[in-house]
Design a protein around this motif. Structure first.
Motif, PDB file in Angstrom:
ATOM      1  N   PRO A  46       0.583  -0.883  -0.084  1.00 11.63           N
ATOM      2  CA  PRO A  46      -0.139  -0.178  -0.118  1.00 11.63           C
ATOM      3  C   PRO A  46       0.617   1.646  -0.093  1.00 11.63           C
ATOM      4  CG  PRO A  46      -1.060  -1.471   2.020  1.00 11.63           C
ATOM      5  CD  PRO A  46       0.395  -2.105   1.602  1.00 11.63           C
ATOM      6  N   HIS A  47       2.028   1.293   0.719  1.00  9.20           N
ATOM      7  CA  HIS A  47       2.863   1.745   0.252  1.00  9.20           C
ATOM      8  C   HIS A  47       3.985   2.629  -0.793  1.00  9.20           C
ATOM      9  CE1 HIS A  47       2.448   2.557   4.445  1.00  9.20           C
ATOM     10  NE2 HIS A  47       2.150   1.520   4.667  1.00  9.20           N
ATOM     11  N   VAL A  48       3.799   1.627  -1.747  1.00  8.48           N
ATOM     12  CA  VAL A  48       4.189   1.881  -2.922  1.00  8.48           C
ATOM     13  C   VAL A  48       3.354   1.782  -4.006  1.00  8.48           C
ATOM     14  CG1 VAL A  48       6.800   1.204  -2.548  1.00  8.48           C
ATOM     15  CG2 VAL A  48       4.948  -1.076  -3.281  1.00  8.48           C
ATOM     16  N   ASP A  49       2.012   2.144  -4.068  1.00  9.74           N
ATOM     17  CA  ASP A  49       0.854   2.576  -5.071  1.00  9.74           C
ATOM     18  C   ASP A  49       0.651   1.202  -5.302  1.00  9.74           C
ATOM     19  OD1 ASP A  49       0.278   5.265  -4.064  1.00  9.74           O
ATOM     20  OD2 ASP A  49       1.349   5.943  -5.654  1.00  9.74           O
ATOM     21  N   MET A  50       1.486  -0.425  -5.277  1.00 10.01           N
ATOM     22  CA  MET A  50       0.192  -1.521  -5.873  1.00 10.01           C
ATOM     23  C   MET A  50      -0.703  -2.140  -5.858  1.00 10.01           C
ATOM     24  SD  MET A  50       3.659  -3.641  -5.562  1.00 10.01           S
ATOM     25  CE  MET A  50       2.818  -5.212  -5.545  1.00 10.01           C
ATOM     26  N   ALA A  51      -1.355  -1.311  -4.419  1.00 12.01           N
ATOM     27  CA  ALA A  51      -2.534  -2.316  -3.579  1.00 12.01           C
ATOM     28  C   ALA A  51      -2.695  -0.772  -2.387  1.00 12.01           C
ATOM     29  CB  ALA A  51      -2.329  -3.080  -3.340  1.00 12.01           C
ATOM     30  N   ASP A  52      -4.105  -0.898  -2.902  1.00 16.17           N
ATOM     31  CA  ASP A  52      -5.026   0.106  -1.358  1.00 16.17           C
ATOM     32  C   ASP A  52      -5.201  -1.173  -0.101  1.00 16.17           C
ATOM     33  OD1 ASP A  52      -5.448   1.984  -2.857  1.00 16.17           O
ATOM     34  OD2 ASP A  52      -6.655   0.814  -4.336  1.00 16.17           O
ATOM     35  N   ALA A  53      -4.851  -2.314  -0.312  1.00 12.47           N
ATOM     36  CA  ALA A  53      -4.765  -2.237   0.953  1.00 12.47           C
ATOM     37  C   ALA A  53      -4.573  -3.699   0.898  1.00 12.47           C
ATOM     38  CB  ALA A  53      -6.213  -3.141   1.812  1.00 12.47           C
ATOM     39  N   ILE A  54      -4.483  -4.791   1.747  1.00  7.74           N
ATOM     40  CA  ILE A  54      -3.723  -6.437   1.723  1.00  7.74           C
ATOM     41  C   ILE A  54      -5.137  -6.874   2.874  1.00  7.74           C
ATOM     42  CG2 ILE A  54      -1.768  -5.149   1.540  1.00  7.74           C
ATOM     43  CD1 ILE A  54      -1.178  -5.934   4.889  1.00  7.74           C
ATOM     44  N   VAL A  55      -4.650  -8.827   2.464  1.00  6.86           N
ATOM     45  CA  VAL A  55      -4.865  -9.341   3.550  1.00  6.86           C
ATOM     46  C   VAL A  55      -3.405  -9.838   3.658  1.00  6.86           C
ATOM     47  CG1 VAL A  55      -6.282 -11.618   3.162  1.00  6.86           C
ATOM     48  CG2 VAL A  55      -7.128  -9.922   2.268  1.00  6.86           C
ATOM     49  N   ASP A  56      -3.357 -10.088   4.790  1.00  7.97           N
ATOM     50  CA  ASP A  56      -2.427 -10.582   4.929  1.00  7.97           C
ATOM     51  C   ASP A  56      -2.058 -11.661   6.907  1.00  7.97           C
ATOM     52  OD1 ASP A  56       0.722 -12.338   5.294  1.00  7.97           O
ATOM     53  OD2 ASP A  56       1.800 -10.311   5.131  1.00  7.97           O
ATOM     54  N   ILE A  57      -1.285 -12.278   7.038  1.00  8.07           N
ATOM     55  CA  ILE A  57      -1.219 -13.214   8.549  1.00  8.07           C
ATOM     56  C   ILE A  57      -0.478 -12.291   9.493  1.00  8.07           C
ATOM     57  CG2 ILE A  57       0.037 -14.731   9.869  1.00  8.07           C
ATOM     58  CD1 ILE A  57       0.311 -16.663   7.804  1.00  8.07           C
ATOM     59  N   THR A  58      -1.974 -11.607  11.242  1.00  9.35           N
ATOM     60  CA  THR A  58      -1.323 -11.013  11.921  1.00  9.35           C
ATOM     61  C   THR A  58      -1.042 -12.103  12.461  1.00  9.35           C
ATOM     62  OG1 THR A  58      -0.887  -8.927  13.341  1.00  9.35           O
ATOM     63  CG2 THR A  58      -3.374 -10.001  12.660  1.00  9.35           C
ATOM     64  N   SER A  59      -0.184 -11.943  13.786  1.00 10.29           N
ATOM     65  CA  SER A  59      -0.377 -12.444  15.307  1.00 10.29           C
ATOM     66  C   SER A  59      -0.589 -11.673  16.025  1.00 10.29           C
ATOM     67  CB  SER A  59       0.694 -13.495  15.417  1.00 10.29           C
ATOM     68  OG  SER A  59       1.424 -13.645  15.047  1.00 10.29           O
ATOM     69  N   THR A  60       1.352 -11.230  16.311  1.00  8.71           N
ATOM     70  CA  THR A  60       1.248 -10.346  17.324  1.00  8.71           C
ATOM     71  C   THR A  60       0.411  -8.409  17.210  1.00  8.71           C
ATOM     72  OG1 THR A  60       3.388  -9.129  16.705  1.00  8.71           O
ATOM     73  CG2 THR A  60       2.957 -11.332  18.096  1.00  8.71           C
ATOM     74  N   GLY A  61       0.262  -8.081  15.817  1.00  9.95           N
ATOM     75  CA  GLY A  61       0.068  -7.114  15.285  1.00  9.95           C
ATOM     76  C   GLY A  61       1.778  -6.236  15.163  1.00  9.95           C
ATOM     77  N   THR A  62       2.221  -6.427  15.646  1.00 12.09           N
ATOM     78  CA  THR A  62       3.649  -5.385  15.354  1.00 12.09           C
ATOM     79  C   THR A  62       4.168  -4.735  13.877  1.00 12.09           C
ATOM     80  OG1 THR A  62       4.627  -7.293  16.811  1.00 12.09           O
ATOM     81  CG2 THR A  62       6.317  -5.720  15.302  1.00 12.09           C
ATOM     82  N   THR A  63       3.783  -6.094  12.359  1.00 15.99           N
ATOM     83  CA  THR A  63       4.105  -5.359  11.463  1.00 15.99           C
ATOM     84  C   THR A  63       3.206  -4.864  10.629  1.00 15.99           C
ATOM     85  OG1 THR A  63       4.863  -8.396  11.609  1.00 15.99           O
ATOM     86  CG2 THR A  63       5.059  -6.976   9.632  1.00 15.99           C
ATOM     87  N   LEU A  64       2.231  -5.005  11.154  1.00 11.48           N
ATOM     88  CA  LEU A  64       0.798  -3.843  10.510  1.00 11.48           C
ATOM     89  C   LEU A  64       1.192  -2.750  10.998  1.00 11.48           C
ATOM     90  CD1 LEU A  64      -2.517  -5.772  11.546  1.00 11.48           C
ATOM     91  CD2 LEU A  64      -1.249  -6.182   9.357  1.00 11.48           C
ATOM     92  N   LYS A  65       1.452  -3.226  12.591  1.00 11.58           N
ATOM     93  CA  LYS A  65       1.753  -1.052  13.314  1.00 11.58           C
ATOM     94  C   LYS A  65       3.250  -0.648  12.709  1.00 11.58           C
ATOM     95  CE  LYS A  65       0.995   0.173  17.843  1.00 11.58           C
ATOM     96  NZ  LYS A  65       1.605   0.005  19.604  1.00 11.58           N
ATOM     97  N   VAL A  66       3.847  -1.373  12.622  1.00  8.54           N
ATOM     98  CA  VAL A  66       5.418  -0.678  11.843  1.00  8.54           C
ATOM     99  C   VAL A  66       5.188  -0.501  10.599  1.00  8.54           C
ATOM    100  CG1 VAL A  66       7.444  -1.420  10.965  1.00  8.54           C
ATOM    101  CG2 VAL A  66       7.308  -2.423  13.107  1.00  8.54           C
TER     102      VAL A  66
END
Ligand SMILES: Nc1ncnc2c1ncn2[C@@H]1O[C@H](COP(=O)(O)OP(=O)(O)OP(=O)(O)O)[C@@H](O)[C@H]1O
Ligand SMILES: O=P(O)(O)OC[C@H]1O[C@H](OP(=O)(O)OP(=O)(O)O)[C@H](O)[C@@H]1O
Ligand SMILES: [Mg+2]
Length: 281
Positions: free
Chosen positions: A145-165
């Motif tokens: 989403p930060h390089v204008d390839m997509a408006d959103a993602i569907v991905d794995i999360t467990s602790t939420g750290t990667t999404l937050k970062v």
């Protein structure tokens, strides 16, 4: 019977550990080997990528497989889910930039979603009649989403750290996942399959349990019985040449501290606590 297990990644080690604890010790499973035997002459292991395992099972390259439920759904093949093994817990989520204009899945109509899980994602949007464009990527999805390839993602999360970062906010939960034991339908009811399922199940049942052993004066047995929260009541045995009884019980790990204090108060002595490897109920 051949079991496909993850060859690398975060599911590899816990799965090998589970096989060990289930009594299916892997023999000579050196790095990069594709196949290995186990101590059971009827059971061998095939090492494969977590994402390929459902396909390998469905196609007959293996009879059973251990992999994430997300991979089972994504592969969309005919396998039977035999047992939730409890580890590898995560969620597949729809996420979009925190500061953006996407607040519900419906805001993605006519927009683009990047994912490593195109089948699950397509089904998710189709079920909601949302016309989203799916872009398949093979990693670093959170960047898209930060390089204008997509408006959103569907991905794995467990602790939420990667999404937050990556400054992404969860819009919706698409799927809950954990590691499963799956079988090809034609071997799902096989006797050997049931033996393996039970062996794995016994390892899971033993987790968080302790075996408590103690000696108790016969006159205090009823009082000790009262305070032992054991499964199905304790086992009581005579000790030759003694007026004490041996009392054994399976206790939840979190109750051990309290139980020891209580049975001591009721006259128990020589208390031993041990781990349990397997518990066949
Ligand atoms: N952060 C996580 N927390 C819990 N479980 C996870 C997490 N990420 C992945 N999983 C589970 O582990 C499975 C395999 O993921 P893993 O990253 O180990 O494999 P991979 O991405 O195929 O490996 P690699 O990235 O080394 O090629 C996923 O399908 C999912 O079920
Ligand atoms: O919510 P978190 O705890 O931050 O976990 C989420 C991350 O874990 C997985 O990546 P992984 O670590 O497997 O790396 P990979 O992309 O190389 O597979 C997944 O693809 C996410 O990026
Ligand atoms: Mg990964």
């Amino acid at each position: 019977m051949r079991i496909a297990v993850p060859n690398k990644g975060r599911l590899h080690e816990p799965t090998i550990d589970l096989l060990e604890r289930a009594g299916l010790h892997v023999v000579d499973g050196a790095d990069r080997k594709l196949y290995a035997d186990t101590v059971d002459p009827d059971v061998s292991v095939l090492f494969a990528r977590a994402a390929d395992i459902p396909e390998y099972v469905a196609d007959g390259a293996a009879d059973l497989g251990v992999t994430g439920y997300d991979q089972v759904c994504e592969a969309d093949v005919d396998v039977t889910d035999l047992l939730d093994l409890g580890y590898g817990q995560c969620r597949l989520v729809l996420a979009a930039p925190e500061e953006g204009d996407i607040e519900t899945p419906f805001d993605l109509d006519g927009r683009t979603v990047a994912t490593e899980f195109p089948t699950i994602t397509r089904n998710y949007f189709e079920e909601r009649n949302i016309d989203a464009d799916i872009v398949e990527v093979t990693g670093a999805t959170e960047l898209t989403p930060h390089v204008d390839m997509a408006d959103a993602i569907v991905d794995i999360t467990s602790t939420g750290t990667t999404l937050k970062v990556n400054r992404l906010a969860i819009i919706d939960e698409v799927l809950k996942s954990s590691v499963r034991l799956v079988a090809r339908p034609d071997v799902a009811d096989d006797g050997k399959t049931e033996q393996i399922r039970m062996a794995f199940d016994s390892v899971i049942a033993a987790e968080g349990k302790r075996y408590l052993m103690m000696n108790v004066p016969e006159s205090n047995l009823d009082a000790v019985r009262e305070v032992i929260p054991g499964m199905g009541g304790p086992t009581v045995m005579d000790i030759a040449g003694s007026d004490k009884l041996a009392v054994h019980a399976v206790v939840d790990e979190r109750d051990v501290f309290e139980t020891i204090n209580e049975v001591k108060r009721e006259g128990a002595s020589d208390i031993l606590v041990t781990e349990i490897e397997r518990l066949v109920e």
